[in-house]
Design a protein around this motif. Sequence first.
Motif, PDB file in Angstrom:
ATOM      1  N   LEU A 124      36.886 -26.089 -34.339  1.00  0.00           N
ATOM      2  CA  LEU A 124      36.595 -26.578 -32.980  1.00  0.00           C
ATOM      3  C   LEU A 124      36.337 -28.084 -32.988  1.00  0.00           C
ATOM      4  CD1 LEU A 124      36.337 -25.220 -30.204  1.00  0.00           C
ATOM      5  CD2 LEU A 124      33.893 -25.001 -30.613  1.00  0.00           C
ATOM      6  N   VAL A 125      35.567 -28.535 -33.976  1.00  0.00           N
ATOM      7  CA  VAL A 125      35.264 -29.972 -34.089  1.00  0.00           C
ATOM      8  C   VAL A 125      36.537 -30.759 -34.398  1.00  0.00           C
ATOM      9  CG1 VAL A 125      34.057 -31.710 -35.489  1.00  0.00           C
ATOM     10  CG2 VAL A 125      32.838 -29.663 -34.721  1.00  0.00           C
ATOM     11  N   ARG A 126      37.337 -30.220 -35.311  1.00  0.00           N
ATOM     12  CA  ARG A 126      38.578 -30.898 -35.698  1.00  0.00           C
ATOM     13  C   ARG A 126      39.532 -31.034 -34.502  1.00  0.00           C
ATOM     14  NH1 ARG A 126      39.593 -27.710 -39.596  1.00  0.00           N
ATOM     15  NH2 ARG A 126      38.529 -28.758 -41.291  1.00  0.00           N
ATOM     16  N   ALA A 127      39.605 -29.975 -33.700  1.00  0.00           N
ATOM     17  CA  ALA A 127      40.510 -29.963 -32.546  1.00  0.00           C
ATOM     18  C   ALA A 127      40.079 -30.962 -31.466  1.00  0.00           C
ATOM     19  CB  ALA A 127      40.571 -28.555 -31.957  1.00  0.00           C
ATOM     20  N   ASN A 128      38.780 -31.206 -31.351  1.00  0.00           N
ATOM     21  CA  ASN A 128      38.253 -32.091 -30.298  1.00  0.00           C
ATOM     22  C   ASN A 128      37.828 -33.464 -30.810  1.00  0.00           C
ATOM     23  OD1 ASN A 128      37.967 -30.365 -27.688  1.00  0.00           O
ATOM     24  ND2 ASN A 128      37.273 -29.027 -29.328  1.00  0.00           N
ATOM     25  N   LEU A 129      38.150 -33.759 -32.080  1.00  0.00           N
ATOM     26  CA  LEU A 129      37.682 -34.985 -32.729  1.00  0.00           C
ATOM     27  C   LEU A 129      38.102 -36.249 -31.976  1.00  0.00           C
ATOM     28  CD1 LEU A 129      36.004 -35.446 -35.312  1.00  0.00           C
ATOM     29  CD2 LEU A 129      38.125 -35.877 -36.530  1.00  0.00           C
ATOM     30  N   LYS A 130      39.395 -36.350 -31.662  1.00  0.00           N
ATOM     31  CA  LYS A 130      39.915 -37.554 -30.999  1.00  0.00           C
ATOM     32  C   LYS A 130      39.260 -37.732 -29.626  1.00  0.00           C
ATOM     33  CE  LYS A 130      44.208 -40.008 -30.055  1.00  0.00           C
ATOM     34  NZ  LYS A 130      45.694 -39.943 -30.024  1.00  0.00           N
ATOM     35  N   MET A 131      39.136 -36.635 -28.893  1.00  0.00           N
ATOM     36  CA  MET A 131      38.537 -36.694 -27.559  1.00  0.00           C
ATOM     37  C   MET A 131      37.065 -37.136 -27.636  1.00  0.00           C
ATOM     38  SD  MET A 131      38.124 -33.610 -24.793  1.00  0.00           S
ATOM     39  CE  MET A 131      36.741 -32.902 -25.679  1.00  0.00           C
ATOM     40  N   MET A 132      36.333 -36.620 -28.634  1.00  0.00           N
ATOM     41  CA  MET A 132      34.912 -36.969 -28.797  1.00  0.00           C
ATOM     42  C   MET A 132      34.750 -38.434 -29.174  1.00  0.00           C
ATOM     43  SD  MET A 132      33.068 -33.603 -30.484  1.00  0.00           S
ATOM     44  CE  MET A 132      34.053 -33.539 -31.979  1.00  0.00           C
ATOM     45  N   GLU A 133      35.667 -38.946 -30.011  1.00  0.00           N
ATOM     46  CA  GLU A 133      35.619 -40.363 -30.402  1.00  0.00           C
ATOM     47  C   GLU A 133      35.881 -41.269 -29.193  1.00  0.00           C
ATOM     48  OE1 GLU A 133      36.701 -40.764 -35.108  1.00  0.00           O
ATOM     49  OE2 GLU A 133      38.380 -40.647 -33.715  1.00  0.00           O
TER      50      GLU A 133
END
Length: 311
Positions: A124-133
């Motif tokens: 889940l974190v990997r999938a949303n990493l770019k968006m969170m950054e």
Amino acid sequence: GASPEKAQKATPGATPHDAAEKKKGEKKAEHQQKYFKLLMPNKDAGKIIGKAGATIKAMQSKSGARLKVPSVSDYSPWTEGRVVGISGQTKQIGKAIAAVLQEVSEGSESITAQLLIPEISCGLVRANLKMMEEKSGAKIQLTSQGKQGIQERIVTVGGTIQQVSDGADAVVQAIYSDPECRYANASTSYQPSGAGGMGAAGGPGANGSNNNGSNVGNGTNGQQQQHRMQQQQQQMHHQQMQHQQQQQHQQMLQQHQQGVPPQFEQHGQQQHTGSNGPPQNQQAPLAPSQGLGEPSPQDASTGWQAHPSAP
């Protein structure tokens, strides 16, 4: 194009009733008690507690979350520092993380924080990493490997205090968007791998407060396992001592039957050596009623205690 969040929400054939139910479920989940872990350098752990627990109490009061900082002597598989446990609603956890980072930053413009997430949340974190950054402005990295037997992974968040606080909050929100997300060990207590694996030691808020004013679970199950192990080790040591003393007893009986002066008599002679002069030239005889007595651990030199009635 639609953002990932909007794309997920847009369910084909969804009625207004379905949307209302989903919103209601999300609101309910938001108010449920969650658990989160930070990994802090030892030098910073003391700052979080503060003098007589004053700082940690203030952070708890301000954020509404509960914090637990384990003792420096407690076992931890994370050599990078001490695990700080935070329990509360997701918004309260975000506020507590921001308060902790503010306390330990010492006015630095750029900081790095280490978060510990459940291993099941890595995808889940990997999938949303770019968006969170993009949302936080922080640099967020997920470590490629965890530690053997520990179902947790380090997420590193770097940037300004505000960026790191927002980035950490985004990670908390992301992992708890999954209702199945939970830590295998929702506590700051760990057991060495040789002691029967990791001790899952009580959920958040289970066992009252400790001396630093926090009241996330104190890990009673892990402590009980450790206590049982210590008892078993003491019992084994006691049995070994008994076996050794029995062997010495049998050996002395054989020597006595063969007319060889046993260690007991030699020790009796040493006991009657003058403390301020030359050794006295007399053997300490065994009285007929004495026998050999029972082994005593009081004499470290032979494992036997001189009989008190020897002249």
